[in-house]
Design a protein around this motif. Structure first.
Motif, PDB file in Angstrom:
ATOM      1  N   PHE A  46      -1.534  80.592  -8.734  1.00  0.00           N
ATOM      2  CA  PHE A  46      -2.803  80.119  -9.277  1.00  0.00           C
ATOM      3  C   PHE A  46      -3.519  79.205  -8.281  1.00  0.00           C
ATOM      4  N   ARG A  47      -2.764  78.321  -7.631  1.00  0.00           N
ATOM      5  CA  ARG A  47      -3.365  77.400  -6.673  1.00  0.00           C
ATOM      6  C   ARG A  47      -4.021  78.157  -5.527  1.00  0.00           C
ATOM      7  N   SER A  48      -3.369  79.233  -5.084  1.00  0.00           N
ATOM      8  CA  SER A  48      -3.911  80.048  -4.001  1.00  0.00           C
ATOM      9  C   SER A  48      -5.223  80.706  -4.411  1.00  0.00           C
ATOM     10  N   LYS A  49      -5.245  81.263  -5.640  1.00  0.00           N
ATOM     11  CA  LYS A  49      -6.461  81.895  -6.145  1.00  0.00           C
ATOM     12  C   LYS A  49      -7.571  80.870  -6.346  1.00  0.00           C
ATOM     13  N   ALA A  50      -7.199  79.685  -6.848  1.00  0.00           N
ATOM     14  CA  ALA A  50      -8.186  78.636  -7.103  1.00  0.00           C
ATOM     15  C   ALA A  50      -8.826  78.164  -5.802  1.00  0.00           C
ATOM     16  N   VAL A  51      -7.996  77.981  -4.766  1.00  0.00           N
ATOM     17  CA  VAL A  51      -8.521  77.547  -3.458  1.00  0.00           C
ATOM     18  C   VAL A  51      -9.460  78.606  -2.881  1.00  0.00           C
ATOM     19  N   SER A  52      -9.074  79.886  -3.021  1.00  0.00           N
ATOM     20  CA  SER A  52      -9.939  80.971  -2.528  1.00  0.00           C
ATOM     21  C   SER A  52     -11.277  80.969  -3.253  1.00  0.00           C
ATOM     22  N   ARG A  53     -11.233  80.729  -4.566  1.00  0.00           N
ATOM     23  CA  ARG A  53     -12.478  80.698  -5.350  1.00  0.00           C
ATOM     24  C   ARG A  53     -13.350  79.509  -4.949  1.00  0.00           C
ATOM     25  N   ILE A  54     -12.718  78.368  -4.738  1.00  0.00           N
ATOM     26  CA  ILE A  54     -13.471  77.178  -4.326  1.00  0.00           C
ATOM     27  C   ILE A  54     -14.154  77.417  -2.978  1.00  0.00           C
ATOM     28  N   LEU A  55     -13.433  78.032  -2.042  1.00  0.00           N
ATOM     29  CA  LEU A  55     -14.012  78.335  -0.724  1.00  0.00           C
ATOM     30  C   LEU A  55     -15.173  79.323  -0.846  1.00  0.00           C
ATOM     31  N   GLU A  56     -14.986  80.327  -1.692  1.00  0.00           N
ATOM     32  CA  GLU A  56     -16.032  81.339  -1.910  1.00  0.00           C
ATOM     33  C   GLU A  56     -17.290  80.711  -2.488  1.00  0.00           C
ATOM     34  N   GLU A  57     -17.111  79.860  -3.513  1.00  0.00           N
ATOM     35  CA  GLU A  57     -18.262  79.209  -4.138  1.00  0.00           C
ATOM     36  C   GLU A  57     -18.901  78.194  -3.196  1.00  0.00           C
ATOM     37  N   SER A  58     -18.094  77.573  -2.353  1.00  0.00           N
ATOM     38  CA  SER A  58     -18.629  76.619  -1.376  1.00  0.00           C
ATOM     39  C   SER A  58     -19.538  77.312  -0.372  1.00  0.00           C
ATOM     40  N   LYS A  59     -19.144  78.533   0.049  1.00  0.00           N
ATOM     41  CA  LYS A  59     -19.981  79.297   0.974  1.00  0.00           C
ATOM     42  C   LYS A  59     -21.338  79.613   0.342  1.00  0.00           C
ATOM     43  N   LYS A  60     -21.318  79.976  -0.932  1.00  0.00           N
ATOM     44  CA  LYS A  60     -22.572  80.257  -1.644  1.00  0.00           C
ATOM     45  C   LYS A  60     -23.442  79.002  -1.678  1.00  0.00           C
ATOM     46  N   TYR A  79     -12.442  74.388 -11.071  1.00  0.00           N
ATOM     47  CA  TYR A  79     -11.196  74.733 -10.377  1.00  0.00           C
ATOM     48  C   TYR A  79     -10.524  73.497  -9.786  1.00  0.00           C
ATOM     49  N   GLY A  80     -11.326  72.527  -9.358  1.00  0.00           N
ATOM     50  CA  GLY A  80     -10.763  71.284  -8.852  1.00  0.00           C
ATOM     51  C   GLY A  80      -9.989  70.557  -9.922  1.00  0.00           C
ATOM     52  N   GLN A  81     -10.528  70.532 -11.138  1.00  0.00           N
ATOM     53  CA  GLN A  81      -9.825  69.898 -12.251  1.00  0.00           C
ATOM     54  C   GLN A  81      -8.527  70.614 -12.590  1.00  0.00           C
ATOM     55  N   LEU A  82      -8.603  71.962 -12.603  1.00  0.00           N
ATOM     56  CA  LEU A  82      -7.408  72.749 -12.940  1.00  0.00           C
ATOM     57  C   LEU A  82      -6.301  72.579 -11.904  1.00  0.00           C
ATOM     58  N   LEU A  83      -6.692  72.401 -10.641  1.00  0.00           N
ATOM     59  CA  LEU A  83      -5.692  72.249  -9.582  1.00  0.00           C
ATOM     60  C   LEU A  83      -4.903  70.950  -9.713  1.00  0.00           C
ATOM     61  N   GLN A  84      -5.508  69.947 -10.324  1.00  0.00           N
ATOM     62  CA  GLN A  84      -4.854  68.649 -10.440  1.00  0.00           C
ATOM     63  C   GLN A  84      -3.559  68.711 -11.230  1.00  0.00           C
ATOM     64  N   ASN A  85      -3.514  69.560 -12.239  1.00  0.00           N
ATOM     65  CA  ASN A  85      -2.361  69.587 -13.147  1.00  0.00           C
ATOM     66  C   ASN A  85      -1.670  70.948 -13.192  1.00  0.00           C
ATOM     67  N   ASN A  86      -1.744  71.689 -12.104  1.00  0.00           N
ATOM     68  CA  ASN A  86      -1.146  73.014 -12.097  1.00  0.00           C
ATOM     69  C   ASN A  86      -0.312  73.194 -10.828  1.00  0.00           C
ATOM     70  N   ASP A  87       0.981  73.463 -10.994  1.00  0.00           N
ATOM     71  CA  ASP A  87       1.888  73.619  -9.851  1.00  0.00           C
ATOM     72  C   ASP A  87       2.192  75.077  -9.527  1.00  0.00           C
ATOM     73  N   ASP A  88       1.545  75.994 -10.246  1.00  0.00           N
ATOM     74  CA  ASP A  88       1.761  77.419 -10.009  1.00  0.00           C
ATOM     75  C   ASP A  88       1.136  77.802  -8.666  1.00  0.00           C
ATOM     76  N   GLU A  89       1.961  78.179  -7.691  1.00  0.00           N
ATOM     77  CA  GLU A  89       1.477  78.475  -6.336  1.00  0.00           C
ATOM     78  C   GLU A  89       0.486  79.631  -6.306  1.00  0.00           C
TER      79      GLU A  89
END
Length: 206
Positions: A82-96, A70-80
């Protein structure tokens, strides 16, 4: 007695094939029975820890892979969206990931706890050192320290004392609603204060 001693020494050295049978039900028999119970418990605990470590190592790959992807995908994606969903997923996986690491650290703590060393810990020096490290991270919170000329010494394991003080400092900064943390080290007391706008009802009594 010699056979029992040899069996214990063999187990200490990592071998488990030295087994003795005592027929006479006397004190040596009772001692051997208790030793077998203890040995089986140690073997069971070791297996459980090995399995846990093996499973955890495998499970670590999943959140790490997801965070990296998701970090890689965020680098080249300006879709707000998608970025919101990606950040939520990163936070969720970070908690795990944090939970898994905390469990691994707990297992590690069990292994070293018998070897931990007690020493005289200078709380004043420890707090000043930790505050300096926090300020280097460029936190937005100002940390003000009021201390006496006298040192505040406690006896304990330095690593554990440092973890306690770090957690107090980190939480004071993390949950402060103000721009300042006050620390007081005087008369063998360590006091840390922050500002809060609101304390939830379900935890205010604690």
């Amino acid at each position: 007695i010699i056979d029992l001693k040899n069996s214990i020494n063999s187990f200490i050295n990592g071998e488990n094939n030295y087994i003795i049978n005592i027929e006479n039900k006397d004190e040596i028999y009772d001692l051997n029975e208790n030793y077998l119970i203890l040995k089986n418990k140690i073997i069971s605990d070791r297996k459980r820890e090995r399995d846990f470590l093996s499973n955890s190592t495998h499970e670590l790959k999943t959140p790490i892979t997801a965070i990296y992807a998701y970090g890689q995908l965020l680098q080249n994606n300006d879709d707000e969206e998608f970025r919101s969903k990606a950040v939520s997923r990163i936070l969720e996986e970070s908690k795990k990931l944090i939970t898994l690491i905390e469990n691994l650290l707990f297992i590690n703590k069990k292994n070293y706890i018998s070897n931990k060393r007690e020493e005289e810990v200078n709380i004043k020096e420890l707090v000043l050192d930790l505050v300096k490290k926090e300020e280097e991270i460029k936190t937005n919170v100002k940390i003000l320290i009021k201390d006496s000329k006298d040192n505040f010494i406690v006896k304990g394991n330095r690593e554990e004392v440092e973890i306690i003080i770090y957690n107090l400092l980190d939480n004071a900064i993390k949950y402060s609603s103000g721009e300042r943390i006050d620390i007081e080290i005087q008369n063998n007391k360590f006091i840390i204060r922050n500002s809060l706008d609101y304390i939830p009802e379900d935890i205010i009594n604690r």
